[in-house]
Design a protein around this motif. Structure first.
Motif, PDB file in Angstrom:
ATOM      1  N   GLU A 277       0.877  -1.235   0.069  1.00 40.67           N
ATOM      2  CA  GLU A 277       0.044   0.021  -0.044  1.00 40.67           C
ATOM      3  C   GLU A 277       0.959   1.453   0.060  1.00 40.67           C
ATOM      4  N   LEU A 278       2.030   1.177   0.703  1.00 45.11           N
ATOM      5  CA  LEU A 278       2.654   2.493   0.994  1.00 45.11           C
ATOM      6  C   LEU A 278       3.415   2.783  -0.665  1.00 45.11           C
ATOM      7  N   PHE A 279       4.222   1.567  -1.113  1.00 42.89           N
ATOM      8  CA  PHE A 279       4.789   1.863  -2.307  1.00 42.89           C
ATOM      9  C   PHE A 279       3.787   2.218  -3.422  1.00 42.89           C
ATOM     10  N   TYR A 280       2.482   1.629  -3.341  1.00 41.92           N
ATOM     11  CA  TYR A 280       1.256   2.001  -4.285  1.00 41.92           C
ATOM     12  C   TYR A 280       1.094   3.378  -4.225  1.00 41.92           C
ATOM     13  N   GLY A 281       1.004   4.016  -2.967  1.00 39.51           N
ATOM     14  CA  GLY A 281       0.651   5.307  -2.671  1.00 39.51           C
ATOM     15  C   GLY A 281       1.814   6.283  -3.042  1.00 39.51           C
ATOM     16  N   VAL A 282       2.806   5.950  -2.906  1.00 39.63           N
ATOM     17  CA  VAL A 282       4.094   6.430  -3.523  1.00 39.63           C
ATOM     18  C   VAL A 282       3.984   6.642  -5.181  1.00 39.63           C
ATOM     19  N   GLY A 283       3.610   5.499  -5.734  1.00 39.49           N
ATOM     20  CA  GLY A 283       3.642   5.401  -6.952  1.00 39.49           C
ATOM     21  C   GLY A 283       2.309   6.321  -7.414  1.00 39.49           C
ATOM     22  N   GLN A 284       1.407   6.331  -6.844  1.00 46.99           N
ATOM     23  CA  GLN A 284       0.027   7.253  -7.341  1.00 46.99           C
ATOM     24  C   GLN A 284       0.465   8.525  -7.140  1.00 46.99           C
ATOM     25  N   MET A 285       1.234   8.763  -6.117  1.00 50.03           N
ATOM     26  CA  MET A 285       1.684  10.345  -5.860  1.00 50.03           C
ATOM     27  C   MET A 285       2.265  10.787  -6.990  1.00 50.03           C
ATOM     28  N   LEU A 286       3.280  10.058  -7.444  1.00 51.32           N
ATOM     29  CA  LEU A 286       4.227  10.399  -8.487  1.00 51.32           C
ATOM     30  C   LEU A 286       3.104  10.761  -9.773  1.00 51.32           C
ATOM     31  N   ILE A 287       2.295   9.780  -9.932  1.00 53.95           N
ATOM     32  CA  ILE A 287       1.343   9.811 -11.161  1.00 53.95           C
ATOM     33  C   ILE A 287       0.618  11.507 -10.705  1.00 53.95           C
ATOM     34  N   ASN A 288       0.355  11.345  -9.948  1.00 60.44           N
ATOM     35  CA  ASN A 288      -0.567  12.732  -9.350  1.00 60.44           C
ATOM     36  C   ASN A 288       0.128  13.922  -9.866  1.00 60.44           C
ATOM     37  N   VAL A 289       1.546  13.853  -9.408  1.00 61.70           N
ATOM     38  CA  VAL A 289       2.163  15.227  -9.629  1.00 61.70           C
ATOM     39  C   VAL A 289       2.273  15.232 -11.173  1.00 61.70           C
ATOM     40  N   VAL A 290       2.398  14.378 -12.117  1.00 60.77           N
ATOM     41  CA  VAL A 290       2.226  14.683 -13.408  1.00 60.77           C
ATOM     42  C   VAL A 290       0.972  15.135 -13.589  1.00 60.77           C
ATOM     43  N   ILE A 291      -0.281  14.518 -13.181  1.00 58.71           N
ATOM     44  CA  ILE A 291      -1.536  15.090 -13.616  1.00 58.71           C
ATOM     45  C   ILE A 291      -1.618  16.608 -13.016  1.00 58.71           C
ATOM     46  N   GLY A 292      -0.966  16.714 -11.904  1.00 57.04           N
ATOM     47  CA  GLY A 292      -1.197  18.265 -11.406  1.00 57.04           C
ATOM     48  C   GLY A 292      -0.290  19.281 -12.226  1.00 57.04           C
ATOM     49  N   ARG A 293       0.509  18.792 -13.046  1.00 51.09           N
ATOM     50  CA  ARG A 293       1.332  19.681 -13.858  1.00 51.09           C
ATOM     51  C   ARG A 293       0.517  20.043 -15.347  1.00 51.09           C
TER      52      ARG A 293
END
Length: 465
Positions: A252-268
Motif C-alpha cells: 500500500e505504501l509503495f502503491y501510494g508513492v507510485g500514485q503520488m508520482l502519477i498525481n504529480v504529473v496530472i497536477g502539472r
C-alpha cells in the motif's frame, strides 16, 4: 475435501448475505468522502480541482495505514473461523496503535503545514489557496477515519454487517446536510465554500465513529473487546502480526508513492484537465467503493474458510469472486459511459473538461475491469495468508511500467492529456496474467490458525489430483 467446481448456490448465498451488505456499506462510506467534490461543483472548476488535490493527499494517507487495516482483516477473519476471541482482541489492539500513529502524523502535517504538502501535488497557486482551509480542517478527521475503519473491519469479519451499513447511511446524511448548509450559507450560516465541505466531513466522521462504537459495545454476544487482551502481545503475536502486515503495508505504501508520482504529473496539466481528473476520481471512487466492498467481503468469506481448514471451499470462492466482480465493474462502467454527460455535469465542468471526462470513462471501461480482477485476487491472497506475492507483483509492475510510462508521457514528451491518462493503467494486463496463474495454483493458502495449518497438505494433494 473434494475437488469440485464452484457451487454457485452456496457462493451466491454468501454474496447476498455477506458481500452485498459490505459492498453497500463501503460504497456509502466512499460516497460520504466524495460528496464534498460533488457539492462543491457549483463553486466552479477551481474549487473542484482544489478538493480533488486534497483527496489525493487523503489517498496517500489511506495507502500508509491500510496495510495494518488489511492485515487486521486477515487475522480477524481467520481467528473468527477458528473461534479464537483472544486473537481477535490482540489484533484489534495492535492494529489500533499503528493506525492511530499514522493518522496523527498525517493530521499534524495537514493542520500545521498544509501549503507544503499541497505544493508537492500541484504548482498552481490559485488551487493551493482554495485547498488550504479544506485540508487543514480535514486533518482533524484522520484519526476518526482510521478508528472507524478498524471497528468496521472487525464487525464485517465477525459477520455483523448491518451496523457498519447503518452508520454509513447516517454519516452520509449528516455530511450532505452540513455541506448544503455550510457550502452555500443556508439558514443564516456563513458561506464557507470548500471549508464548509471540510466541516461536514469532520462532523460526519464523528457521527460515524460514535454509532459504530455504540453498536460494538451494545452487541458483545459474538466478540467482546477486553482491554487486557487487546494489549497482551508478549507471546510472540506481534512478530506474527507484523510478518503478515508488513508486506501489505509495503504494498500500500509503495502503491501510494507510485500514485503520488502519477498525481504529480496530472497536477502539472492544464486546469481543465486537473478538474476533469478530480471529477473522474469521484466516479472511479464509486466503482472502487463497490468492488472494494466486494473485495473486503471476499476476504471475510475466504479467510473464514481457510482459518477453519476448509481450504477447497475457500479456493472455490476465490474463483467465483474473480469472475463476478469484474463483470459487475464492466456493467457499472458501461452505465457511467452511457450517462457521462449528466454525471460529469454534476461537477460544474467546462466544455474541455467534459470532453476529457467522457474519454477517461471510456478508457476506464477496459482498464477498470481488469484492475478489479487483480484487486480481488490480491485481497483473497492476503485473506488466505499470502501477502508477499501480490505485493511484489503490484509494486514491480507499477514502478517498472505504469509510473515511468506516465512520467515520460506527461513530463518529457508532453503528450496530450488523454494519452497521459491512458498510460496510468498500462501495468494491469501484465499483472492479470501472473495472478490468474497464481490463483489457480492454490499456493496462496497459508493459514495462521492451527486448524488451517493441519489441513494444508491434504488440500495440496487434492488440488494436484
Amino acid at each position: 475435501m473434494k475437488k469440485t467446481k464452484v457451487d454457485w448456490s452456496i457462493f451466491f448465498k454468501a454474496v447476498v448475505t455477506i458481500a452485498l451488505p459490505i459492498a453497500l456499506q463501503n460504497f456509502l462510506s466512499t460516497t460520504a468522502s466524495m460528496v464534498d467534490t460533488i457539492m462543491i461543483g457549483s463553486q466552479g472548476e477551481l474549487s473542484v480541482a482544489a478538493v480533488g488535490i486534497c483527496s489525493q493527499i487523503s489517498s496517500l494517507f489511506f495507502s500508509c495505514y491500510f496495510g495494518f487495516a488489511g492485515g487486521s482483516l486477515l487475522f480477524f477473519s481467520q481467528y473468527w473461523g477458528a473461534g479464537n476471541e483472544k486473537g481477535i482482541n490482540k489484533t484489534f489492539g495492535l492494529s489500533m496503535v499503528f493506525m492511530l500513529a499514522i493518522a496523527l502524523l498525517f493530521g499534524t502535517m495537514a493542520v500545521t503545514n498544509p501549503e507544503w504538502i499541497l505544493g508537492i501535488y500541484t504548482d498552481k497557486e490559485n488551487i493551493i489557496e482554495v485547498a488550504v482551509p479544506y485540508i487543514r480542517i480535514v486533518g482533524f478527521a484522520y484519526p476518526l477515519q482510521v478508528l472507524a475503519m478498524l471497528v468496521s473491519f472487525l464487525m464485517r469479519s465477525t459477520e455483523r454487517v448491518k451496523a457498519p451499513l447503518i452508520s454509513s447511511i447516517l454519516a452520509l446524511i449528516t455530511n450532505f446536510v452540513l455541506n448544503w448548509i455550510l457550502i452555500y450559507g443556508r439558514f443564516g450560516m456563513p458561506k464557507m465554500g470548500a471549508a464548509g465541505a471540510a466541516v461536514g466531513t469532520l462532523v460526519s466522521g464523528i457521527v460515524n465513529l460514535c454509532i459504530l462504537f455504540t453498536f460494538l459495545l451494545k452487541d458483545s454476544r459474538m466478540v467482546k473487546l477486553r482491554i487486557k487482551d487487546m494489549f497482551s502481545w508478549g507471546d510472540g503475536f506481534s512478530k506474527v502480526y507484523l510478518s503478515k502486515c508488513l508486506p501489505i503495508l509495503c504494498n500500500e505504501l509503495f502503491y501510494g508513492v507510485g500514485q503520488m508520482l502519477i498525481n504529480v504529473v496530472i497536477g502539472r496539466q492544464a486546469e481543465s484537465a486537473i478538474a476533469a481528473m478530480a471529477a473522474f476520481r469521484v466516479l472511479e471512487g464509486f466503482v472502487f467503493a463497490f468492488f472494494g466492498g466486494l473485495a473486503d467481503a471476499s476476504s471475510v468469506v475466504v479467510g473464514k474458510e481457510v482459518g477453519a481448514g476448509h481450504h477447497m471451499k475457500g479456493y472455490q470462492y476465490v474463483k467465483g469472486f474473480a469472475l463476478l466482480c469484474p463483470a459487475i465493474t464492466f456493467v457499472i462502467c458501461s452505465i457511467g459511459l452511457a450517462f457521462n454527460r449528466p454525471l460529469l455535469g454534476l461537477f460544474g465542468l467546462g466544455s474541455e473538461a467534459m470532453f476529457y471526462g467522457k474519454y477517461m470513462i471510456m478508457i476506464y471501461l477496459a482498464a477498470g475491469t481488469i484492475r478489479t480482477c487483480n484487486y480481488i485476487m490480491n485481497s483473497c491472497y492476503r485473506a488466505g495468508g499470502e501477502a508477499v506475492f501480490g505485493t511484489v507483483l503490484e509494486i514491480v509492475c507499477l514502478f517498472t511500467i505504469s509510473v515511468p510510462a506516465t512520467w515520460i508521457a506527461g513530463m518529457v514528451l508532453h503528450l496530450p492529456f488523454l494519452a497521459v491518462f491512458a498510460f496510468i493503467y498500462t501495468d494491469e494486463i501484465i499483472r492479470l496474467i501472473f495472478e490468474v496463474y497464481y490463483t489457480r495454483s492454490g499456493k496462496w493458502i497459508k493459514p495462521v490458525t492451527e486448524e488451517g495449518k493441519a489441513m494444508v497438505q491434504q488440500f495440496r494433494e487434492e488440488l494436484r489430483g
